[in-house]
Scaffold this motif. Structure first.
Motif, PDB file in Angstrom:
ATOM      1  N   TRP A  82      15.655  54.265 -10.889  1.00 37.84           N
ATOM      2  CA  TRP A  82      16.303  53.136 -10.212  1.00 37.84           C
ATOM      3  C   TRP A  82      16.297  53.281  -8.696  1.00 37.84           C
ATOM      4  O   TRP A  82      16.643  52.341  -7.994  1.00 37.84           O
ATOM      5  CB  TRP A  82      17.710  52.881 -10.750  1.00 37.84           C
ATOM      6  CG  TRP A  82      18.659  54.032 -10.756  1.00 37.84           C
ATOM      7  CD1 TRP A  82      18.847  54.927 -11.765  1.00 37.84           C
ATOM      8  CD2 TRP A  82      19.573  54.408  -9.720  1.00 37.84           C
ATOM      9  NE1 TRP A  82      19.813  55.837 -11.420  1.00 37.84           N
ATOM     10  CE2 TRP A  82      20.278  55.539 -10.175  1.00 37.84           C
ATOM     11  CE3 TRP A  82      19.862  53.900  -8.457  1.00 37.84           C
ATOM     12  CZ2 TRP A  82      21.244  56.168  -9.407  1.00 37.84           C
ATOM     13  CZ3 TRP A  82      20.834  54.528  -7.704  1.00 37.84           C
ATOM     14  CH2 TRP A  82      21.511  55.648  -8.188  1.00 37.84           C
ATOM     15  N   ARG A  88      17.460  46.181 -13.477  1.00 39.15           N
ATOM     16  CA  ARG A  88      17.503  44.831 -14.048  1.00 39.15           C
ATOM     17  C   ARG A  88      18.663  44.003 -13.515  1.00 39.15           C
ATOM     18  O   ARG A  88      18.566  42.790 -13.429  1.00 39.15           O
ATOM     19  CB  ARG A  88      17.637  44.908 -15.574  1.00 39.15           C
ATOM     20  CG  ARG A  88      16.420  45.403 -16.268  1.00 39.15           C
ATOM     21  CD  ARG A  88      16.659  45.366 -17.743  1.00 39.15           C
ATOM     22  NE  ARG A  88      17.908  46.090 -18.032  1.00 39.15           N
ATOM     23  CZ  ARG A  88      18.132  46.787 -19.103  1.00 39.15           C
ATOM     24  NH1 ARG A  88      17.230  46.849 -20.037  1.00 39.15           N
ATOM     25  NH2 ARG A  88      19.263  47.425 -19.279  1.00 39.15           N
ATOM     26  N   TRP A  89      19.757  44.623 -13.183  1.00 49.00           N
ATOM     27  CA  TRP A  89      20.947  43.878 -12.773  1.00 49.00           C
ATOM     28  C   TRP A  89      20.895  43.404 -11.315  1.00 49.00           C
ATOM     29  O   TRP A  89      21.812  42.729 -10.865  1.00 49.00           O
ATOM     30  CB  TRP A  89      22.218  44.683 -13.028  1.00 49.00           C
ATOM     31  CG  TRP A  89      22.234  46.042 -12.402  1.00 49.00           C
ATOM     32  CD1 TRP A  89      21.842  47.212 -12.982  1.00 49.00           C
ATOM     33  CD2 TRP A  89      22.657  46.378 -11.080  1.00 49.00           C
ATOM     34  NE1 TRP A  89      21.987  48.245 -12.103  1.00 49.00           N
ATOM     35  CE2 TRP A  89      22.490  47.762 -10.917  1.00 49.00           C
ATOM     36  CE3 TRP A  89      23.162  45.644 -10.009  1.00 49.00           C
ATOM     37  CZ2 TRP A  89      22.807  48.426  -9.742  1.00 49.00           C
ATOM     38  CZ3 TRP A  89      23.469  46.309  -8.841  1.00 49.00           C
ATOM     39  CH2 TRP A  89      23.297  47.689  -8.727  1.00 49.00           C
ATOM     40  N   PRO A  91      19.591  40.853  -8.905  1.00 47.99           N
ATOM     41  CA  PRO A  91      18.889  39.563  -8.936  1.00 47.99           C
ATOM     42  C   PRO A  91      17.745  39.515  -7.923  1.00 47.99           C
ATOM     43  O   PRO A  91      17.826  40.094  -6.848  1.00 47.99           O
ATOM     44  CB  PRO A  91      19.967  38.543  -8.559  1.00 47.99           C
ATOM     45  CG  PRO A  91      21.262  39.265  -8.625  1.00 47.99           C
ATOM     46  CD  PRO A  91      20.980  40.727  -8.540  1.00 47.99           C
ATOM     47  N   ARG A  94      14.772  42.739  -9.278  1.00 47.14           N
ATOM     48  CA  ARG A  94      14.596  43.550 -10.497  1.00 47.14           C
ATOM     49  C   ARG A  94      13.123  43.724 -10.858  1.00 47.14           C
ATOM     50  O   ARG A  94      12.334  42.790 -10.797  1.00 47.14           O
ATOM     51  CB  ARG A  94      15.377  42.968 -11.652  1.00 47.14           C
ATOM     52  CG  ARG A  94      14.884  41.631 -12.097  1.00 47.14           C
ATOM     53  CD  ARG A  94      15.675  41.082 -13.279  1.00 47.14           C
ATOM     54  NE  ARG A  94      16.187  39.772 -12.907  1.00 47.14           N
ATOM     55  CZ  ARG A  94      17.447  39.429 -12.995  1.00 47.14           C
ATOM     56  NH1 ARG A  94      18.326  40.245 -13.480  1.00 47.14           N
ATOM     57  NH2 ARG A  94      17.822  38.233 -12.626  1.00 47.14           N
TER      58      ARG A  94
END
Length: 182
Positions: A82, A88-89, A91, A94
């Motif tokens: 990450w 993914r979280w 916006p 991602r």
């Protein structure tokens, strides 16, 4: 949008240094939370009464503990996927690569800030004119001394992150498998 895979090859020392940087805040955060919770931490009653301020004082001690630990946990991004690919979280970002320059610049600023933060907090803790019990003085020293490691550990991991992310592909012959006949 295709998922970009993170680079492998994070050495053990870098993972340990990042974990160490993330954990350097825990003792001092727990010490502050203990004050808010009313747990004796070796302070004289007058000191405890000054530091154990209901309302905003308690909110500040808890907030400082949470914010400093959240910043400390960001060190793990320098050795985990990450920190190379937006999670993914997040916006709009991602799955995209985290810009090396952005992550490195923020980590360098963090290294400088945490070095100063660590030195100031440890200096304050060791030289504070507080009334403490003998074990209370030891406890304060033990809680704040790890902060001295936060900056150097983060700095080492930052250098490794930058080198790993900007390393060029190896030059030289690449062994290709021969195409198979149909």
């Amino acid at each position: 949008m295709p998922r970009v895979t993170a680079l492998p090859n994070v050495p053990r020392w870098a993972r340990l240094a990042a974990t160490g940087a993330a954990l350097t805040n825990v003792p001092s955060a727990l010490w502050r939370v203990a004050i808010v919770a009313g747990v004796p931490v070796g302070l004289a009653r007058t000191e405890y009464d000054q530091m154990h301020v209901p309302g905003w004082g308690s909110f500040f001690l808890i907030g400082l503990s949470l914010v400093s630990e959240l910043f400390a946990l960001l060190a793990l991004g320098l050795v985990r996927d990450w920190g190379e690919i937006w999670p993914r979280w997040v916006p709009y970002l991602r799955g995209r690569r985290v810009p090396v320059a952005l992550a490195t610049a923020l980590a360098v600023l963090g290294t400088l800030a945490t070095t100063v933060y660590g030195v100031l907090f440890v200096y304050t803790a060791l030289n504070a004119d507080m009334e403490v019990t003998s074990w209370g003085g030891w406890l304060i020293d033990a809680a704040y001394a790890p902060l001295l490691l936060w900056g150097p550990l983060l700095g080492a991991v930052t250098v490794h992150y930058y080198r790993r992310r900007t390393a060029t592909a190896p030059t030289g012959p690449i062994a290709l498998s021969a195409p198979t006949a149909p």
